[in-house]
Scaffold this motif. Structure first.
Motif, PDB file in Angstrom:
ATOM      1  N   ALA B  15      37.220  40.364  51.596  1.00 53.44           N
ATOM      2  CA  ALA B  15      37.020  38.956  51.267  1.00 53.44           C
ATOM      3  C   ALA B  15      36.476  38.816  49.852  1.00 53.44           C
ATOM      4  O   ALA B  15      36.857  37.918  49.105  1.00 53.44           O
ATOM      5  CB  ALA B  15      36.066  38.324  52.281  1.00 53.44           C
ATOM      6  N   ARG B  16      35.598  39.750  49.473  1.00 55.26           N
ATOM      7  CA  ARG B  16      35.024  39.660  48.137  1.00 55.26           C
ATOM      8  C   ARG B  16      36.074  39.884  47.063  1.00 55.26           C
ATOM      9  O   ARG B  16      36.035  39.273  46.004  1.00 55.26           O
ATOM     10  CB  ARG B  16      33.931  40.730  47.976  1.00 55.26           C
ATOM     11  N   ARG B  17      37.001  40.765  47.357  1.00 57.74           N
ATOM     12  CA  ARG B  17      38.007  41.113  46.345  1.00 57.74           C
ATOM     13  C   ARG B  17      39.142  40.115  46.308  1.00 57.74           C
ATOM     14  O   ARG B  17      39.912  40.086  45.360  1.00 57.74           O
ATOM     15  CB  ARG B  17      38.564  42.510  46.668  1.00 57.74           C
ATOM     16  N   LEU B  18      39.258  39.332  47.361  1.00 58.27           N
ATOM     17  CA  LEU B  18      40.415  38.455  47.476  1.00 58.27           C
ATOM     18  C   LEU B  18      40.609  37.501  46.293  1.00 58.27           C
ATOM     19  O   LEU B  18      41.721  37.407  45.766  1.00 58.27           O
ATOM     20  CB  LEU B  18      40.331  37.664  48.794  1.00 58.27           C
ATOM     21  N   PRO B  19      39.585  36.799  45.844  1.00 54.34           N
ATOM     22  CA  PRO B  19      39.801  35.861  44.739  1.00 54.34           C
ATOM     23  C   PRO B  19      40.408  36.560  43.512  1.00 54.34           C
ATOM     24  O   PRO B  19      41.344  36.053  42.918  1.00 54.34           O
ATOM     25  CB  PRO B  19      38.401  35.344  44.409  1.00 54.34           C
ATOM     26  N   GLY B  20      39.874  37.724  43.187  1.00 57.63           N
ATOM     27  CA  GLY B  20      40.410  38.454  42.040  1.00 57.63           C
ATOM     28  C   GLY B  20      41.867  38.806  42.228  1.00 57.63           C
ATOM     29  O   GLY B  20      42.684  38.672  41.318  1.00 57.63           O
ATOM     30  N   LEU B  22      44.024  37.306  44.178  1.00 62.75           N
ATOM     31  CA  LEU B  22      44.843  36.101  44.136  1.00 62.75           C
ATOM     32  C   LEU B  22      45.078  35.661  42.701  1.00 62.75           C
ATOM     33  O   LEU B  22      46.166  35.202  42.345  1.00 62.75           O
ATOM     34  CB  LEU B  22      44.165  34.971  44.940  1.00 62.75           C
ATOM     35  N   LEU B  23      44.043  35.816  41.886  1.00 61.40           N
ATOM     36  CA  LEU B  23      44.208  35.476  40.482  1.00 61.40           C
ATOM     37  C   LEU B  23      45.282  36.345  39.847  1.00 61.40           C
ATOM     38  O   LEU B  23      46.136  35.872  39.094  1.00 61.40           O
ATOM     39  CB  LEU B  23      42.873  35.657  39.735  1.00 61.40           C
ATOM     40  N   THR B  24      45.214  37.657  40.164  1.00 61.54           N
ATOM     41  CA  THR B  24      46.231  38.579  39.660  1.00 61.54           C
ATOM     42  C   THR B  24      47.616  38.124  40.082  1.00 61.54           C
ATOM     43  O   THR B  24      48.558  38.088  39.279  1.00 61.54           O
ATOM     44  CB  THR B  24      45.975  39.992  40.212  1.00 61.54           C
TER      45      THR B  24
ATOM     46  N   ARG C 124      38.205  40.601  33.200  1.00 61.70           N
ATOM     47  CA  ARG C 124      39.113  40.062  34.195  1.00 61.70           C
ATOM     48  C   ARG C 124      40.563  40.311  33.789  1.00 61.70           C
ATOM     49  O   ARG C 124      41.393  40.757  34.585  1.00 61.70           O
ATOM     50  CB  ARG C 124      38.850  38.545  34.339  1.00 61.70           C
TER      51      ARG C 124
END
Lengths: 326, 320, 288
Positions: B15-20, B22-24, C124
């Motif tokens: 869950a913590r890695r998900l936003p990153g 998704l951004l990718t 990022r």
């Protein structure tokens, strides 16, 4: 006259170093009776750790050992793999210096505690029961919950108690403690040391404790082995803090402790740098730094000899004690 | 109960890695979509690969790709379709649906990837552990061998394997994917070796270092000091702990394998997605390229997510 | 008695170590790398049989005194072609390496020095880029911008930035903990100056090691692009292209073209990888 529990006879250990093979401890000769508590004191490089570890043959790959290390009359160095495994844990347990590094960080504390029992055939429930009981004994609260936790959730002192519990679970007769409180803060040190002492008396254990702290040694142990540069220089059951030692190195160590009860203008230190067994010169290894050095000291290595109930490796010990030496 | 805690831990890390991730996904999908605008010429010529287009066909393309709408709305249309596996139709392939072509050719590539991944991780870690645990001689031999192995590109390995094992010795077929599962696996043995070789060598190096480091740790000493047997200590303490840094390179490794299929499928003439990609690039079939790249990106992102979850299971310290 | 600690600002540390890697022993590695460099520069001139002399009568000759590696399907001498192809096979990866190293170092140092949101944004971006193998981006670039090496070279340069940036950034951060840099900053020197004159030379060894490793990746990926026919045209003596044109000959039992070209690639990549790991080891010894 019963044989001593532990006997080291002419033990020398060599290691492979960058410069070839070097001797880290030489001609070790001592005995420990059952129920004794002995302190192994020395600076870093003195060889104290490897001496203790050799008792359960926990040595680096390249180590070669000469001599005999006898436990209950049997030579540890000749033991087969199975015999050695039966020795480690159930007969001789070892407490390590830094519990955070010595306990696998990715497995639960419960796993750690019950591991050894499980390999001995004890069922999981039973093993956990024993672990919980022992955690209680060593002062870890909410023991059952703690079993499910990981080492990083424990403080240093608590983790050292866990380590002690794990050693006790195997119910050994001998405990080797490698600077068990050095990694802890001072108040915790006292607590953990007290615990260790309590348990030792309760179970009538034999203790070999490695430390560089003479006061700690005096508080807990009845006998002190002082090592320097890979050899034993003094083997005494006197109260060194009060009475002093016979070997110049022992006394230098005692002198150099910072004192809280007296004002000191300067901190006393021993001139020169501590030397390891690998770099030990011929003759008495302490001679280069010794205030009482004479030419003969550097000629040949002084043997450990008995003087007034203490073994000491110094040719001038009588003179020094009598005050007639320069 | 411990399994439950591990699963929860895995979910937490994912869950913590998900936003990153998704951004990718977002950034890459925008880039892939923009291909027809980035290409020289106008979007229509990009979509048709520069071929002559009748006015009617041109109108049809404009409608299909909403070329007269704003950029954002076009992108959203495309993305919406993409998520359902609808990447439009390929003008170059005479109106065939991109999605269906991809699905058709997926199995061969998936089988190849599965075989290669297994080879890489099983033999790579095995080789690395042997190097780390055995003496200096074995270690330097394995280190040298893997150093050379890492430098052998898949098409060079493939050429050698074909010339020696297929042409000269006749042990394996040269081309084609085969029919039916056992036959397919047989056909894919040489391609698997070619694809996996360099990556296997890399994983062996990584494993060797990881396991070597772990062998020197204090807690391993403790285990021995308590009388735990050699095999147990290696399995439960050394390998178990070394799995953590090894897992770290999992994601990169599999992404590399995925990309490598493009090359290997050409060497062995396998009709998988890799060769479809290259054929589409050469025939300037942009929608197909976009579709395949998007699928590849999703695969890579998903794999990274799973690897992170695995990480969470293996290392309780990252869970908090 | 107090002891003042002398701070050694060795501007030549980075450069010196690179040369040192060669001076230590006349090693095989140095010899191989030197040979490759010479081939890249003088290759076409040294080729005994020229590059394009097609002579179908001489097709598929076995290796001999005239033709060291034999001839290919068009009768061209393979050895000559490998010598001539060295330039295009080695120079393109060099360009990729230089660009990636420059941009990667720039991003890394700027991120490390400034920290804060600049570091986060770059971090990022680098993370996103990290997920994608260089070859994939290169293939996509060829699809968009057409075949030929330009698109691939640019795409690969960008794709490798994360590998260099990540390591140079942590090395820079480590270097920045040294008090002398802080002292210089307090004295009023501009960040740019400090980075250029003091920070960079000390991380140069790290950059060098990563550059060598990147060269290896670039060679493999570019050779693959050439093999796939997305790079140089099929007649050029580029090693990747030669492996491709040698494919059909393999089926006829004459693998010389493909295998010798492939061997050239492997030797170059392995040599550069070994150089890279040696530099890496030296760089990490420096830190201790």
């Amino acid at each position: 006259m019963t044989a001593p529990l532990i006997q080291y006879e002419d033990v020398s250990i060599t290691l492979s170093t960058a410069e070839g093979r070097g001797t880290v401890v030489r001609d070790l000769d001592f005995q420990i009776e059952a129920g004794e508590s002995v302190a192994l004191v020395g600076e870093s490089g003195s060889g104290k750790t490897i001496t203790a570890r050799s008792m359960i043959r926990l040595l680096p790959e390249s180590a070669r050992v000469q001599g005999q290390i006898k436990f209950e009359g049997k030579d540890v160095l000749q033991m087969g793999r199975k015999e050695l495994r039966d020795l480690r844990g159930p007969r001789i347990g070892m407490i390590f210096q830094d519990p955070k590094a010595a306990i696998n960080p990715v497995r639960t504390v419960g796993d750690f505690l019950t591991e050894r029992l499980r390999t001995q055939g004890v069922g999981r429930k039973e093993a956990e029961g024993r672990a919980t009981a022992l955690l209680d004994r060593v002062g870890v609260d909410r023991a059952e919950k703690r079993l499910r936790q990981y080492p990083f959730e424990f403080s240093g002192g608590l983790l050292q108690r866990v380590m002690i519990a794990s050693v006790l679970l195997a119910d050994p007769e001998v405990i080797l403690a490698d600077e068990p409180t050095t990694a802890l803060d001072v108040t915790t040190q006292a607590e953990v040391m007290a615990l260790l002492d309590e348990i030792r008396k309760e179970r009538d254990l034999t203790l070999l404790m490695i430390t560089h702290d003479l006061e700690l040694a005096a508080a807990v142990c009845g006998r002190t082995l002082v090592m320097y540069a890979g050899t034993i220089v003094e083997d005494s059951d006197a109260d060194l803090i009060d009475v002093g030692g016979l070997h110049p190195y022992t006394n230098a160590l005692l002198e150099s402790r910072p004192r809280l009860d007296q004002k000191q203008d300067e901190l006393v230190s021993i001139p020169g740098r501590a030397v390891s067994g690998l770099d030990a010169p011929a003759g008495c290894p302490f001679a280069p730094r010794c205030a009482f050095r004479i030419d003969q000291c550097e000629a040949e290595r002084p043997p450990l000899r008995l003087l007034d109930g203490t073994r000491v490796a110094c040719i001038r010990a009588e003179e020094i004690r009598g005050g007639s030496a320069k | 109960m411990k399994l439950g805690a591990s699963m929860k831990g895995a979910a937490l890390v994912m869950a913590r890695r998900l936003p990153g991730l998704l951004l990718t996904l977002l950034v890459s999908s925008i880039f892939i979509f923009s291909a027809m605008y980035l290409a020289p010429g106008n979007p229509v010529s990009a979509l048709t690969g520069g071929r002559q287009v009748s006015p009617a066909a041109e109108k049809a393309l404009e409608a299909e790709y909403h070329l007269n709408d704003s950029f954002v709305s076009q992108y959203l249309h495309w993305l919406g379709g993409a998520v359902h596996g609808d990447f439009g139709t390929s003008y170059v392939a005479r109106g065939q649906s991109v999605g269906s072509q991809i699905v058709d050719r997926l199995p061969t590539t998936l089988l190849l990837l599965a075989m290669a991944s297994l080879a890489v991780f099983i033999f790579g870690v095995l080789l690395g552990s042997i190097a780390a645990i055995r003496g200096r001689r074995t270690e330097s031999v394995i280190t040298t061998v893997t150093a050379v192995g890492m430098g052998i590109p898949s098409f060079v390995a493939g050429s050698f394997l074909i010339s020696f094992f297929a042409v000269r010795l006749g042990w394996f077929p040269v081309f084609g994917p085969g029919e039916g599962l056992p036959d397919q696996i047989y056909h894919l043995i040489l391609p698997t070796i070619a694809l996996a070789l360099a990556t296997l060598a890399y994983v062996a190096q990584v494993s060797r270092v990881a396991i070597g480091n772990e062998l020197n740790r204090d807690h391993v000493d403790t285990a021995y000091a308590r009388g735990m047997g050699g095999g147990w200590v290696i399995r439960k303490h050394v390998l178990r702990n070394a799995a953590i840094p090894i897992t770290t390179v999992c994601g990169v490794t599999i992404a590399f394998l995925i990309t490598g299929t493009a090359v290997v499928e050409q060497v062995f003439q396998l009709n998988g997605i890799g060769s479809l990609l290259i054929d589409s690039v050469i025939s300037k079939d942009l929608p197909m390229v976009q579709g395949i790249c998007f699928v590849a990106v999703i695969a890579i992102v998903l794999i990274n997510l799973v690897v992170d979850g695995l990480y969470g299971v293996l290392d309780p310290r990252v869970r908090r | 008695m107090s002891q003042t600690q002398t701070v050694d600002i060795d501007l030549d540390k980075g450069r010196g170590r690179f040369v040192q890697a060669f001076r230590r022993r006349p090693s095989i590695l140095a010899l191989v790398l030197l040979t490759l460099a010479l081939m890249a520069v003088f290759g076409p001139m040294l080729a005994p049989q020229g590059t394009g002399s097609v002579d179908l009568g001489q097709a598929f000759q076995a290796p001999s005194a005239d033709y060291f590696f034999g001839t290919d399907s068009s009768g061209r001498d393979i050895f000559s072609r490998i010598l001539s192809g060295a330039r295009s096979s080695l120079v393109a990866p060099l360009i990729v390496t230089v660009i990636a190293a420059l941009l990667g170092t720039l991003i890394a140092v700027v991120s490390a020095w400034n920290g804060g949101w600049i570091d986060s944004v770059f971090g990022r971006a680098v993370d996103i880029l990290f997920s994608f193998p260089g070859l994939l981006l290169a293939i996509l670039a060829c699809a968009i911008f057409g075949t030929g090496l330009t698109a691939a070279v640019i795409a690969l340069s960008i794709a490798y930035i994360p590998y260099i940036a990540r390591i140079v950034r942590s090395a820079s951060i480590r270097e920045m903990t040294s008090p002398y840099l802080e002292a210089l900053r307090l004295q009023g020197f501009s960040g740019f100056l400090i980075c250029r004159r003091h920070l960079l030379p000390n991380v140069a060894s790290v950059i060098g090691a990563q550059a060598a490793i990147t060269f290896g990746y670039a060679m493999v990926d570019l050779a693959a692009i050439n093999f796939l026919g997305l790079g140089q045209d099929a007649t050029s003596p580029n090693w990747g292209v030669m492996v491709a044109s040698g494919q059909s000959a393999i089926l006829r039992g004459r693998p010389e073209e493909a295998l010798f070209a492939g061997l050239a690639i492997v030797i170059a990549v392995v040599a550069v990888n070994l150089l890279g790991s040696r530099l890496e080891r030296d760089a990490s010894l420096e830190i201790e």
